[in-house]
Write a protein that holds these residues in place. Structure first.
Motif, mmCIF file in Angstrom:
data_model
loop_
_atom_site.group_PDB
_atom_site.id
_atom_site.type_symbol
_atom_site.label_atom_id
_atom_site.label_comp_id
_atom_site.label_asym_id
_atom_site.label_seq_id
_atom_site.Cartn_x
_atom_site.Cartn_y
_atom_site.Cartn_z
ATOM 1 N N VAL A 52 17.905 -10.004 -13.939
ATOM 2 C CA VAL A 52 16.623 -10.480 -13.295
ATOM 3 C C VAL A 52 16.667 -11.738 -12.577
ATOM 4 O O VAL A 52 16.541 -11.898 -11.408
ATOM 5 C CB VAL A 52 15.362 -10.371 -14.460
ATOM 6 C CG1 VAL A 52 14.318 -11.177 -13.760
ATOM 7 C CG2 VAL A 52 15.231 -9.058 -14.705
ATOM 8 N N LYS A 53 17.406 -12.737 -13.264
ATOM 9 C CA LYS A 53 17.616 -13.930 -12.979
ATOM 10 C C LYS A 53 18.797 -13.968 -11.721
ATOM 11 O O LYS A 53 18.433 -14.541 -10.483
ATOM 12 C CB LYS A 53 18.351 -14.918 -13.795
ATOM 13 C CG LYS A 53 17.551 -15.543 -14.873
ATOM 14 C CD LYS A 53 18.091 -16.505 -15.664
ATOM 15 C CE LYS A 53 17.130 -17.032 -16.574
ATOM 16 N NZ LYS A 53 17.521 -18.083 -17.321
ATOM 17 N N LYS A 54 19.603 -13.018 -11.661
ATOM 18 C CA LYS A 54 20.402 -12.884 -10.469
ATOM 19 C C LYS A 54 19.836 -12.120 -9.304
ATOM 20 O O LYS A 54 19.938 -12.638 -7.982
ATOM 21 C CB LYS A 54 21.832 -11.866 -10.844
ATOM 22 C CG LYS A 54 22.607 -11.844 -9.673
ATOM 23 C CD LYS A 54 23.738 -10.987 -10.034
ATOM 24 C CE LYS A 54 24.863 -10.717 -9.097
ATOM 25 N NZ LYS A 54 26.017 -9.867 -9.546
ATOM 26 N N GLU A 55 18.938 -11.401 -9.660
ATOM 27 C CA GLU A 55 18.198 -10.729 -8.709
ATOM 28 C C GLU A 55 17.139 -11.723 -7.883
ATOM 29 O O GLU A 55 16.777 -11.648 -6.792
ATOM 30 C CB GLU A 55 17.164 -9.568 -9.097
ATOM 31 C CG GLU A 55 16.663 -8.750 -7.907
ATOM 32 C CD GLU A 55 15.705 -7.476 -8.761
ATOM 33 O OE1 GLU A 55 14.956 -7.085 -8.077
ATOM 34 O OE2 GLU A 55 16.097 -7.228 -9.873
ATOM 35 N N HIS A 56 16.450 -12.574 -8.667
ATOM 36 C CA HIS A 56 15.482 -13.383 -8.094
ATOM 37 C C HIS A 56 16.278 -14.797 -8.335
ATOM 38 O O HIS A 56 15.430 -15.687 -8.822
ATOM 39 C CB HIS A 56 14.216 -13.352 -8.971
ATOM 40 C CG HIS A 56 13.698 -12.050 -8.943
ATOM 41 N ND1 HIS A 56 12.593 -11.594 -7.951
ATOM 42 C CD2 HIS A 56 13.478 -10.974 -9.715
ATOM 43 C CE1 HIS A 56 12.150 -10.229 -7.834
ATOM 44 N NE2 HIS A 56 12.567 -9.911 -9.117
ATOM 45 N N TYR A 57 17.219 -14.997 -7.812
ATOM 46 C CA TYR A 57 17.739 -16.356 -7.917
ATOM 47 C C TYR A 57 17.248 -17.631 -7.413
ATOM 48 O O TYR A 57 17.373 -18.538 -7.508
ATOM 49 C CB TYR A 57 19.479 -16.493 -7.221
ATOM 50 C CG TYR A 57 19.393 -15.913 -5.995
ATOM 51 C CD1 TYR A 57 19.678 -17.045 -5.087
ATOM 52 C CD2 TYR A 57 19.657 -14.673 -5.415
ATOM 53 C CE1 TYR A 57 19.775 -16.795 -3.776
ATOM 54 C CE2 TYR A 57 19.553 -14.404 -4.164
ATOM 55 C CZ TYR A 57 19.834 -15.488 -3.391
ATOM 56 O OH TYR A 57 19.930 -15.241 -1.832
ATOM 57 N N LYS A 58 16.291 -17.321 -6.285
ATOM 58 C CA LYS A 58 15.524 -18.211 -5.495
ATOM 59 C C LYS A 58 14.144 -18.666 -6.178
ATOM 60 O O LYS A 58 13.559 -19.618 -5.769
ATOM 61 C CB LYS A 58 15.322 -17.740 -4.133
ATOM 62 C CG LYS A 58 16.408 -17.649 -3.239
ATOM 63 C CD LYS A 58 16.044 -17.359 -1.650
ATOM 64 C CE LYS A 58 17.347 -17.364 -0.683
ATOM 65 N NZ LYS A 58 17.006 -16.911 0.562
ATOM 66 N N ALA A 59 13.887 -17.968 -7.266
ATOM 67 C CA ALA A 59 12.506 -18.080 -8.072
ATOM 68 C C ALA A 59 12.693 -19.513 -8.822
ATOM 69 O O ALA A 59 13.964 -19.768 -9.235
ATOM 70 C CB ALA A 59 12.390 -17.044 -8.943
ATOM 71 N N ASN A 60 11.775 -20.065 -8.915
ATOM 72 C CA ASN A 60 11.778 -21.467 -9.789
ATOM 73 C C ASN A 60 11.932 -21.167 -11.208
ATOM 74 O O ASN A 60 12.765 -22.092 -11.990
ATOM 75 C CB ASN A 60 10.481 -22.291 -9.466
ATOM 76 C CG ASN A 60 10.366 -22.609 -8.054
ATOM 77 O OD1 ASN A 60 10.101 -22.043 -7.265
ATOM 78 N ND2 ASN A 60 10.647 -23.899 -7.977
ATOM 79 N N HIS A 61 11.183 -20.014 -11.799
ATOM 80 C CA HIS A 61 11.496 -19.984 -13.205
ATOM 81 C C HIS A 61 11.613 -18.329 -13.256
ATOM 82 O O HIS A 61 10.828 -17.191 -12.715
ATOM 83 C CB HIS A 61 10.078 -20.407 -13.896
ATOM 84 C CG HIS A 61 10.057 -21.751 -13.679
ATOM 85 N ND1 HIS A 61 10.449 -22.680 -14.042
ATOM 86 C CD2 HIS A 61 8.915 -22.229 -12.747
ATOM 87 C CE1 HIS A 61 10.036 -23.960 -13.649
ATOM 88 N NE2 HIS A 61 9.014 -23.614 -12.845
ATOM 89 N N ASN A 62 12.291 -17.944 -14.362
ATOM 90 C CA ASN A 62 12.274 -16.533 -14.746
ATOM 91 C C ASN A 62 12.193 -16.493 -16.203
ATOM 92 O O ASN A 62 13.086 -16.823 -16.853
ATOM 93 C CB ASN A 62 13.582 -15.934 -14.377
ATOM 94 C CG ASN A 62 13.806 -15.632 -12.955
ATOM 95 O OD1 ASN A 62 13.105 -14.469 -12.459
ATOM 96 N ND2 ASN A 62 14.633 -16.323 -12.298
ATOM 97 N N VAL A 63 11.016 -16.594 -16.671
ATOM 98 C CA VAL A 63 10.541 -16.843 -18.235
ATOM 99 C C VAL A 63 10.614 -15.781 -18.948
ATOM 100 O O VAL A 63 10.401 -14.446 -18.448
ATOM 101 C CB VAL A 63 9.318 -17.538 -18.120
ATOM 102 C CG1 VAL A 63 8.826 -17.305 -19.856
ATOM 103 C CG2 VAL A 63 9.034 -18.598 -17.458
ATOM 104 N N SER A 64 11.409 -15.694 -19.862
ATOM 105 C CA SER A 64 11.603 -14.281 -20.853
ATOM 106 C C SER A 64 11.134 -14.643 -22.412
ATOM 107 O O SER A 64 11.139 -15.589 -22.584
ATOM 108 C CB SER A 64 13.016 -13.964 -20.596
ATOM 109 O OG SER A 64 13.807 -15.087 -21.088
ATOM 110 N N ALA A 65 11.042 -13.267 -22.908
ATOM 111 C CA ALA A 65 10.610 -13.242 -24.156
ATOM 112 C C ALA A 65 11.361 -11.851 -24.521
ATOM 113 O O ALA A 65 11.249 -10.828 -23.768
ATOM 114 C CB ALA A 65 9.285 -13.370 -24.536
ATOM 115 N N PHE A 66 11.926 -11.778 -26.045
ATOM 116 C CA PHE A 66 12.043 -10.449 -26.335
ATOM 117 C C PHE A 66 12.116 -10.313 -27.993
ATOM 118 O O PHE A 66 12.297 -11.248 -28.508
ATOM 119 C CB PHE A 66 13.650 -9.991 -26.056
ATOM 120 C CG PHE A 66 14.717 -10.903 -26.059
ATOM 121 C CD1 PHE A 66 15.282 -10.775 -27.529
ATOM 122 C CD2 PHE A 66 15.332 -11.897 -25.379
ATOM 123 C CE1 PHE A 66 16.353 -11.521 -27.729
ATOM 124 C CE2 PHE A 66 16.450 -12.538 -25.889
ATOM 125 C CZ PHE A 66 16.938 -12.383 -27.112
#
Length: 181
Positions: free
Chosen positions: A14-28
């Motif tokens: 997901v981070k690779k796909e949205h590399y221009k995003a400021n934040h890729n917050v995650s939880a699992f």
């Protein structure tokens, strides 16, 4: 996802796909009892993003699941409360929109019977909430049903009583199936 490694690989994708995003917050949360729990604020102020998302997963009792919320900064500062509401809300909305399933182990049960029993056994199976997955008609009828493994013994007992032992029953393979919640 059934391992922490799979979860981390998904987050990385997901981070690779949205590399221009400021934040890729995650939880699992992984494991039958959510034994493995992780979250990441990914640059947001500590405790304002990943932890609220993880709390949603825990509250909704979801397992073997990964949530990633991608945020592109749009020029408006949300503050800590706004971030918590935004990330928890996005996670909640995604869960509501998803088709949730429960993974259940089922056992194949083969029933063999004389032709006159077929209709009554079929009705009994249907009223038990089960589906006949296959029927073969030769000199006898062979019917295949899949039953939640923890209910097989009771079903076999009920079939024996209902049909006075006139059915031959054989347990076969087990499989994991997705059941809609």
């Amino acid at each position: 996802m059934t391992t922490e490694e799979e979860a981390r690989e998904f987050i990385a994708a997901v981070k690779k796909e949205h590399y221009k995003a400021n934040h890729n917050v995650s939880a699992f949360a992984i494991g039958d009892k959510q034994e493995i729990q992780r979250s990441s604020d990914d640059g947001e102020p500590s405790g304002t993003a990943g932890i609220p998302m993880l709390e949603i997963l825990k509250k909704r009792e979801l397992t073997d699941v990964v949530a990633v919320v991608t945020r592109y900064f749009g020029g408006i500062k949300l503050g800590a409360g706004g971030l918590i509401r935004a990330y928890a809300g996005a996670c909640n909305h995604a869960i509501d929109a998803a088709e949730l399933v429960r993974i259940v182990e089922q056992t194949q049960l083969d029933l063999t019977m004389a032709y006159p029993l077929f209709d009554n056994v079929s009705r009994f199976i249907a009223t038990s909430g089960l589906v006949i997955s296959d029927s073969v008609f030769t000199s006898e009828v062979q019917m295949t049903v899949f039953v939640d493994t923890d209910q097989v013994s009771q079903l076999m007992q009920d079939l024996t009583e209902q049909f006075s032992g006139k059915l031959t029953m054989a347990l076969r393979d087990k499989k994991l199936v997705e059941v809609d919640i």
